[in-house]
Structure formats: C-alpha cells, structure tokens
Write an enzyme that holds these catalytic residues in place. Structure first.
Site, PDB file in Angstrom:
ATOM      1  N   ASN A  23      27.573 -22.999 -17.751  1.00  0.00           N
ATOM      2  CA  ASN A  23      28.834 -23.054 -17.006  1.00  0.00           C
ATOM      3  C   ASN A  23      29.590 -21.757 -17.278  1.00  0.00           C
ATOM      4  OD1 ASN A  23      29.047 -24.613 -19.779  1.00  0.00           O
ATOM      5  ND2 ASN A  23      31.044 -23.669 -19.402  1.00  0.00           N
TER       6      ASN A  23
ATOM      7  N   MET B 292      28.676 -24.023 -29.432  1.00  0.00           N
ATOM      8  CA  MET B 292      29.046 -24.798 -30.629  1.00  0.00           C
ATOM      9  C   MET B 292      27.890 -24.952 -31.618  1.00  0.00           C
ATOM     10  SD  MET B 292      31.098 -27.810 -28.620  1.00  0.00           S
ATOM     11  CE  MET B 292      32.165 -27.422 -27.223  1.00  0.00           C
ATOM     12  N   SER B 293      26.907 -24.056 -31.553  1.00  0.00           N
ATOM     13  CA  SER B 293      25.738 -24.238 -32.438  1.00  0.00           C
ATOM     14  C   SER B 293      25.195 -22.888 -32.871  1.00  0.00           C
ATOM     15  CB  SER B 293      24.654 -25.029 -31.693  1.00  0.00           C
ATOM     16  OG  SER B 293      24.115 -24.251 -30.638  1.00  0.00           O
TER      17      SER B 293
ATOM     18  N   HIS C 249      25.159 -31.046 -34.902  1.00  0.00           N
ATOM     19  CA  HIS C 249      26.258 -30.077 -34.855  1.00  0.00           C
ATOM     20  C   HIS C 249      27.338 -30.441 -35.871  1.00  0.00           C
ATOM     21  CE1 HIS C 249      24.391 -30.368 -30.864  1.00  0.00           C
ATOM     22  NE2 HIS C 249      24.661 -29.094 -30.706  1.00  0.00           N
TER      23      HIS C 249
ATOM     24  N   TYR D  10      30.431 -30.590 -35.203  1.00  0.00           N
ATOM     25  CA  TYR D  10      31.437 -31.469 -34.582  1.00  0.00           C
ATOM     26  C   TYR D  10      31.053 -32.940 -34.632  1.00  0.00           C
ATOM     27  CZ  TYR D  10      28.472 -31.233 -30.357  1.00  0.00           C
ATOM     28  OH  TYR D  10      27.417 -31.295 -29.489  1.00  0.00           O
ATOM     29  N   GLU D  11      29.789 -33.219 -34.958  1.00  0.00           N
ATOM     30  CA  GLU D  11      29.392 -34.624 -35.093  1.00  0.00           C
ATOM     31  C   GLU D  11      29.846 -35.200 -36.432  1.00  0.00           C
ATOM     32  OE1 GLU D  11      25.241 -35.470 -33.539  1.00  0.00           O
ATOM     33  OE2 GLU D  11      25.264 -33.285 -33.418  1.00  0.00           O
TER      34      GLU D  11
ATOM     35  N   ALA E 187      22.918 -24.076 -25.146  1.00  0.00           N
ATOM     36  CA  ALA E 187      23.702 -24.031 -23.918  1.00  0.00           C
ATOM     37  C   ALA E 187      25.007 -23.327 -24.258  1.00  0.00           C
ATOM     38  CB  ALA E 187      23.995 -25.451 -23.434  1.00  0.00           C
TER      39      ALA E 187
ATOM     40  N   HIS F 100      20.315 -34.913 -26.635  1.00  0.00           N
ATOM     41  CA  HIS F 100      19.585 -34.393 -27.799  1.00  0.00           C
ATOM     42  C   HIS F 100      18.759 -35.537 -28.345  1.00  0.00           C
ATOM     43  CE1 HIS F 100      21.394 -30.398 -28.770  1.00  0.00           C
ATOM     44  NE2 HIS F 100      22.300 -30.841 -27.924  1.00  0.00           N
TER      45      HIS F 100
ATOM     46  N   SER G   5      21.061 -28.237 -25.743  1.00  0.00           N
ATOM     47  CA  SER G   5      21.498 -29.243 -24.771  1.00  0.00           C
ATOM     48  C   SER G   5      20.840 -29.053 -23.419  1.00  0.00           C
ATOM     49  CB  SER G   5      23.015 -29.152 -24.558  1.00  0.00           C
ATOM     50  OG  SER G   5      23.683 -29.476 -25.727  1.00  0.00           O
TER      51      SER G   5
ATOM     52  N   HIS H  26      30.393 -32.058 -20.002  1.00  0.00           N
ATOM     53  CA  HIS H  26      29.074 -32.111 -20.642  1.00  0.00           C
ATOM     54  C   HIS H  26      27.994 -32.360 -19.594  1.00  0.00           C
ATOM     55  CE1 HIS H  26      26.140 -32.535 -23.788  1.00  0.00           C
ATOM     56  NE2 HIS H  26      25.829 -33.757 -23.415  1.00  0.00           N
TER      57      HIS H  26
HETATM   58  N1  HPA Z   1      32.000 -23.841 -24.437  1.00  0.00           N
HETATM   59  C1  HPA Z   1      31.454 -24.213 -25.617  1.00  0.00           C
HETATM   60  N2  HPA Z   1      30.228 -24.694 -25.719  1.00  0.00           N
HETATM   61  C2  HPA Z   1      29.503 -24.808 -24.593  1.00  0.00           C
HETATM   62  C3  HPA Z   1      30.009 -24.432 -23.345  1.00  0.00           C
HETATM   63  C4  HPA Z   1      31.329 -23.925 -23.264  1.00  0.00           C
HETATM   64  O1  HPA Z   1      31.838 -23.563 -22.194  1.00  0.00           O
HETATM   65  N3  HPA Z   1      29.027 -24.684 -22.435  1.00  0.00           N
HETATM   66  C5  HPA Z   1      27.965 -25.172 -23.126  1.00  0.00           C
HETATM   67  N4  HPA Z   1      28.246 -25.258 -24.432  1.00  0.00           N
END
Ligand code: HPA
Length: 297
Positions: A248, A224-225, A90, A92-93, A120, A68, A37, A260
């Site tokens: 973050n 998440m990946s 992903h 989650y998609e 990310a 993406h 990401s 996001h």
């Molecule tokens: N949590 C989960 N996935 C992420 C995060 C997060 O804080 N930041 C970027 N991808």
C-alpha cells in the site's frame, strides 16, 4: 517469572534447533526464507516438503496475526534446499524482543549461511507503486528497542568472530546478495528498486505526519518487522537479503485509508512473482555458498 530450573534462552534455542534437526533428517539447508504478510503461499512451491507447525517446536512463539500461518516448510525450491518460515511473530503481538528473534536464533544454530527476510510495507518513496518488490538496502530502527539489549551471549557467534557485544552494521543487507537478486529479477524481465526500510512497533498504521517525518529521515518503506531479525542474523554472522512488498502507499500519500485487508490482498497478488524470483535466485546464492565453503575448507 522464569523458575530457577527453566532452561536458559541459549538452551531453549538449542532445544528447538535440535528438534528441527531431527525433523529435517537428511536435509541440511544453508538458506532460510521468512515469508511476510500475505506472502505465505510462496511456501507451496517447495517440493518434497517437510512441514513442522511452530506449535510442535519447543519454546517457539506462535503467530497471532491473520495471514501468518506458523509453519516451517523445508525442501527444494528452484532445486535448492531451503527452510521456509511461513509466518513470523511481531513485537506488537506482545512478544518480547527475545521471543520475536527466537526463530532467527534457531535458524542460526541450524547452520544457515543466508537468510532472506520478506515483508509487507507501506511505500513512502513517491516512485514506488503498490505491488512492487523492493530490495532493502538499509534500515532505520524506530521500534524503540534493540533485541541484543541484555547480557551478550557470545556462543551465538557459533565459534567464529561473530557474536560480539558491539559489531558493525555498515552492510546489514548484503551487497552481493542484492546483486544476485537484481540479476535474477532482470532475467525475469523486471528491475527492482532498492530502498531504506524503517520499522515501527505498530500495530496502528502511521499518521500522515509520521510518514512525512520518516521521509525526512530517509525512509522509502515503512513496516513493523524484519529489523530485529536482521540485527540478530548479523550478530550470528548470517548474510541477509531483505525483500519488501509494497502492499500500500504509506498513510497520507493517497486518499485511501489503510487496512490489513489491502496489505494481505496485495501480498497475495505478488507472491507468484516472488516465487519466480526465488526459483532463479536461490541456485545462484547456493553457488556462492558452495564456493565460499570450498575456499574456507
Ligand atoms: N505501515 C506499516 N506497516 C505496514 C504497512 C504500512 O503502511 N503496510 C504493510 N505493513
């Protein structure tokens, strides 16, 4: 349901790989890069690119996430032939574990020796700052699935001793590749942290209580990946380097709420640094691949 005439998963992977091989022409990459990401612009540094949208590749899953883009870009980066995946899909998609790892299977069938997986993540480790690149030293799979569940397809081992039902994950993320990455970073004037990446399914970000729990599990980063791709890459005998961009601080660590947009913006800021790192690192990885092939050949 699949029809009795639908090609098997293995055949679908091979069809996609053959299609890509046709597009690549004389290019024979041994190193692949998956851009996470906000990191997609790294692909813009590829020279003489061959661009193939995922939508053109047979059976290839399409990314539904903003940020993406969904293209393969092959060409030269740092003088080294690479194949770059700009965007990934992903769990989650709504994709199955097999679909999520389909691109990695295709890269394996193309004969790649090394994959560099970027992502990310939220920083759990208190020493991390937003915008830092962290080398993934190991992972914790909290996705709730393993992409290898089901009949084992030994042919994915490419005829070597890989592709096994049970295989070792002691060094999922290559120590040699991490050393090369540290050397490249040092030459760029930076030092990379190394940390443990925990993958959750998402798509909601975590609660502060979950982040506290993940910290006690030893996690430094959350995302998440990547974990399904690493498992499949190792199943096929590819070496893996994982590079995470802390976009973050994880939930509850700072007073700000997660979004996001923040993930995307931080990724955008860091991609120049990542591109510079790749340009130094890739030639050194290519040298190790060449010398290993010579020893084996
Ligand atoms: N949590 C989960 N996935 C992420 C995060 C997060 O804080 N930041 C970027 N991808």
């Amino acid at each position: 349901m699949t029809s009795p005439h639908a090609p098997s998963y293995f055949d679908q992977v091979n069809e996609a790989a053959e299609f890509l091989r046709g597009k690549l022409g004389a290019l024979a990459p041994r190193i692949g890069i998956v851009l996470g990401s906000g990191l997609g612009a790294v692909a813009e540094a590829v020279i003489d690119p061959v661009v193939v949208p995922y939508a053109e590749i047979p059976h290839f899953p399409q990314s539904t996430v903003e940020g993406h883009s969904g293209r393969i870009i092959a060409g030269l980066l740092g003088g080294t032939t690479v194949i770059v995946m700009q965007g990934r899909v992903h769990f989650y998609e709504g994709y199955t574990p097999q679909q999520v790892t389909f691109p990695m299977r295709v890269l394996g069938r193309l004969g790649l020796e090394t994959v560099i997986l970027t992502n990310a993540s939220g920083g759990i480790n208190a020493n991390y700052q937003v915008g830092q690149l962290v080398l993934i030293s190991d992972h914790v799979n909290s996705l709730g699935f393993n992409p290898l569940v089901g009949a084992n397809e030994a042919r994915f081992g490419n005829g070597s001793s890989t592709g096994l039902r049970f295989f070792d994950m002691t060094e999922a993320y290559s120590i040699d590749l991490r050393t090369l990455a540290q050397n490249a970073a040092r030459a760029e004037g930076s030092v990379l942290h190394e940390g443990i990446y925990l993958a959750t399914s998402g798509p909601s970000f975590e609660t502060p209580a979950e982040i506290r729990a993940f910290r006690t599990l030893g996690a430094d980063l959350v995302g998440m990946s990547t974990v399904p791709e690493t498992i499949v890459a190792r199943h096929m005998g590819m070496r893996v380097l994982g590079i995470s961009c802390v976009t973050n601080l994880a939930a509850g660590i700072s007073a700000t709420h997660l979004s996001h947009e923040e993930v995307f913006e931080t990724g955008n800021r860091v991609q120049h640094e990542l591109t510079a790192l790749f340009k130094r690192l890739l030639p050194t990885i290519a040298t190790t691949i060449a010398s290993t092939s010579e020893r084996q050949g």
